[in-house]
Design a protein around this motif. Sequence first.
Motif, PDB file in Angstrom:
ATOM      1  N   TRP A   1     -56.494  11.567 -41.155  1.00  0.00           N
ATOM      2  CA  TRP A   1     -56.110  10.697 -41.331  1.00  0.00           C
ATOM      3  C   TRP A   1     -55.054  11.547 -42.438  1.00  0.00           C
ATOM      4  O   TRP A   1     -53.872  11.943 -42.440  1.00  0.00           O
ATOM      5  N   LEU A   2     -55.377  12.265 -43.096  1.00  0.00           N
ATOM      6  CA  LEU A   2     -54.989  13.426 -43.366  1.00  0.00           C
ATOM      7  C   LEU A   2     -54.162  14.332 -42.395  1.00  0.00           C
ATOM      8  O   LEU A   2     -52.877  14.821 -43.060  1.00  0.00           O
ATOM      9  N   ASP A   3     -54.415  14.850 -41.337  1.00  0.00           N
ATOM     10  CA  ASP A   3     -53.316  15.834 -40.837  1.00  0.00           C
ATOM     11  C   ASP A   3     -52.141  14.846 -40.472  1.00  0.00           C
ATOM     12  O   ASP A   3     -50.856  15.381 -39.953  1.00  0.00           O
ATOM     13  N   PHE A   4     -52.201  13.908 -39.777  1.00  0.00           N
ATOM     14  CA  PHE A   4     -51.133  12.549 -40.027  1.00  0.00           C
ATOM     15  C   PHE A   4     -50.359  12.805 -40.580  1.00  0.00           C
ATOM     16  O   PHE A   4     -49.433  12.912 -40.439  1.00  0.00           O
ATOM     17  N   TYR A   5     -50.454  12.781 -42.292  1.00  0.00           N
ATOM     18  CA  TYR A   5     -49.942  12.564 -42.955  1.00  0.00           C
ATOM     19  C   TYR A   5     -48.672  14.295 -43.576  1.00  0.00           C
ATOM     20  O   TYR A   5     -47.907  13.994 -43.272  1.00  0.00           O
ATOM     21  N   ARG A   6     -49.898  15.391 -43.477  1.00  0.00           N
ATOM     22  CA  ARG A   6     -49.435  16.995 -43.312  1.00  0.00           C
ATOM     23  C   ARG A   6     -48.281  16.457 -42.410  1.00  0.00           C
ATOM     24  O   ARG A   6     -47.047  16.485 -42.923  1.00  0.00           O
ATOM     25  N   ALA A   7     -48.614  16.221 -41.447  1.00  0.00           N
ATOM     26  CA  ALA A   7     -47.437  15.972 -39.985  1.00  0.00           C
ATOM     27  C   ALA A   7     -46.616  15.395 -40.208  1.00  0.00           C
ATOM     28  O   ALA A   7     -45.044  15.884 -39.790  1.00  0.00           O
ATOM     29  N   THR A   8     -46.488  14.385 -40.468  1.00  0.00           N
ATOM     30  CA  THR A   8     -45.131  13.247 -41.080  1.00  0.00           C
ATOM     31  C   THR A   8     -44.354  13.944 -42.625  1.00  0.00           C
ATOM     32  O   THR A   8     -43.513  14.050 -42.183  1.00  0.00           O
ATOM     33  N   LEU A   9     -44.851  14.677 -43.586  1.00  0.00           N
ATOM     34  CA  LEU A   9     -44.403  15.368 -44.572  1.00  0.00           C
ATOM     35  C   LEU A   9     -43.371  16.168 -43.845  1.00  0.00           C
ATOM     36  O   LEU A   9     -42.063  16.586 -44.195  1.00  0.00           O
ATOM     37  N   VAL A  10     -43.634  17.153 -42.728  1.00  0.00           N
ATOM     38  CA  VAL A  10     -42.926  18.386 -41.983  1.00  0.00           C
ATOM     39  C   VAL A  10     -41.983  17.479 -41.425  1.00  0.00           C
ATOM     40  O   VAL A  10     -40.798  18.221 -41.720  1.00  0.00           O
ATOM     41  N   GLN A  11     -42.369  16.631 -40.551  1.00  0.00           N
ATOM     42  CA  GLN A  11     -41.308  15.910 -39.904  1.00  0.00           C
ATOM     43  C   GLN A  11     -40.085  15.371 -40.765  1.00  0.00           C
ATOM     44  O   GLN A  11     -39.190  15.184 -40.373  1.00  0.00           O
ATOM     45  N   LYS A  12     -40.686  15.079 -41.615  1.00  0.00           N
ATOM     46  CA  LYS A  12     -39.869  14.052 -43.551  1.00  0.00           C
ATOM     47  C   LYS A  12     -38.095  15.399 -43.245  1.00  0.00           C
ATOM     48  O   LYS A  12     -37.249  15.291 -43.535  1.00  0.00           O
ATOM     49  N   CYS A  13     -38.683  16.922 -43.281  1.00  0.00           N
ATOM     50  CA  CYS A  13     -37.990  18.158 -43.350  1.00  0.00           C
ATOM     51  C   CYS A  13     -37.118  18.474 -42.298  1.00  0.00           C
ATOM     52  O   CYS A  13     -36.034  19.315 -42.508  1.00  0.00           O
ATOM     53  N   GLU A  14     -37.747  17.908 -40.641  1.00  0.00           N
ATOM     54  CA  GLU A  14     -37.223  18.812 -40.211  1.00  0.00           C
ATOM     55  C   GLU A  14     -36.094  18.868 -39.886  1.00  0.00           C
ATOM     56  O   GLU A  14     -35.491  17.598 -40.089  1.00  0.00           O
ATOM     57  N   GLY A  15     -34.878  19.428 -39.386  1.00  0.00           N
ATOM     58  CA  GLY A  15     -33.484  19.489 -38.844  1.00  0.00           C
ATOM     59  C   GLY A  15     -32.953  18.863 -40.167  1.00  0.00           C
ATOM     60  O   GLY A  15     -31.592  19.174 -39.615  1.00  0.00           O
ATOM     61  N   LEU A  16     -33.107  19.431 -41.135  1.00  0.00           N
ATOM     62  CA  LEU A  16     -32.183  19.710 -42.355  1.00  0.00           C
ATOM     63  C   LEU A  16     -32.126  21.115 -42.744  1.00  0.00           C
ATOM     64  O   LEU A  16     -32.757  21.703 -42.455  1.00  0.00           O
ATOM     65  N   ASP A  17     -30.750  21.460 -43.440  1.00  0.00           N
ATOM     66  CA  ASP A  17     -30.303  22.394 -44.268  1.00  0.00           C
ATOM     67  C   ASP A  17     -30.932  22.996 -45.368  1.00  0.00           C
ATOM     68  O   ASP A  17     -31.354  21.294 -46.015  1.00  0.00           O
ATOM     69  N   GLU A  18     -30.622  23.535 -45.718  1.00  0.00           N
ATOM     70  CA  GLU A  18     -31.481  24.255 -46.910  1.00  0.00           C
ATOM     71  C   GLU A  18     -30.888  23.551 -48.034  1.00  0.00           C
ATOM     72  O   GLU A  18     -31.832  22.839 -49.196  1.00  0.00           O
ATOM     73  N   ARG A  19     -29.766  23.148 -48.237  1.00  0.00           N
ATOM     74  CA  ARG A  19     -28.995  22.157 -48.994  1.00  0.00           C
ATOM     75  C   ARG A  19     -29.492  20.728 -49.190  1.00  0.00           C
ATOM     76  O   ARG A  19     -29.755  20.169 -50.351  1.00  0.00           O
TER      77      ARG A  19
END
Length: 170
Positions: free
Chosen positions: A22-40
Amino acid sequence: MSTSERTMPPLNADDRTGLASWLDFYRATLVQKCEGLDERQLREASAPPSTMTLLGLVQHMAEVERNWFRRVLAQEDAPPIFDPEAGTEGHDGGFDLADDATYEKAHAIWEAETARARENCAARGLDDTSPFMGGRVTLRWIYTHMIGEYARHCGHADLIRERIDGATGV
């Protein structure tokens, strides 16, 4: 396991596997929320009046990983990463962004902290304890706390991401 690869936690597992999954699931969720976005976009505080950003959440979670799995669990003398106040009682920090902060840097630091967390957990049982706040805290309690911490911040990330580009789910 890749940190952006999100695997459903097993439906029937021992406590250790379930908590770590479950901890790894939520870790991966946070990263996925950031994917595909630029620095701005990653620096965008998109839910006024809050100043919370996706980049700030990644930095914060690196500080939280360091605090619980290094300072508390392993009793390491690990200095703050992004915020000089981090690690002091009631303050994990990391939300504020330096001018030169980048997702690449923050993500690499966060990755290193999660790898170190896994190492520090591997040799311990769920009921092993470490000194904390004048008492003892179990690894089981730390896992449970971290799952809650990530789940709360993944909810924040959901809202921020939706305001940035309309993406929902994941």
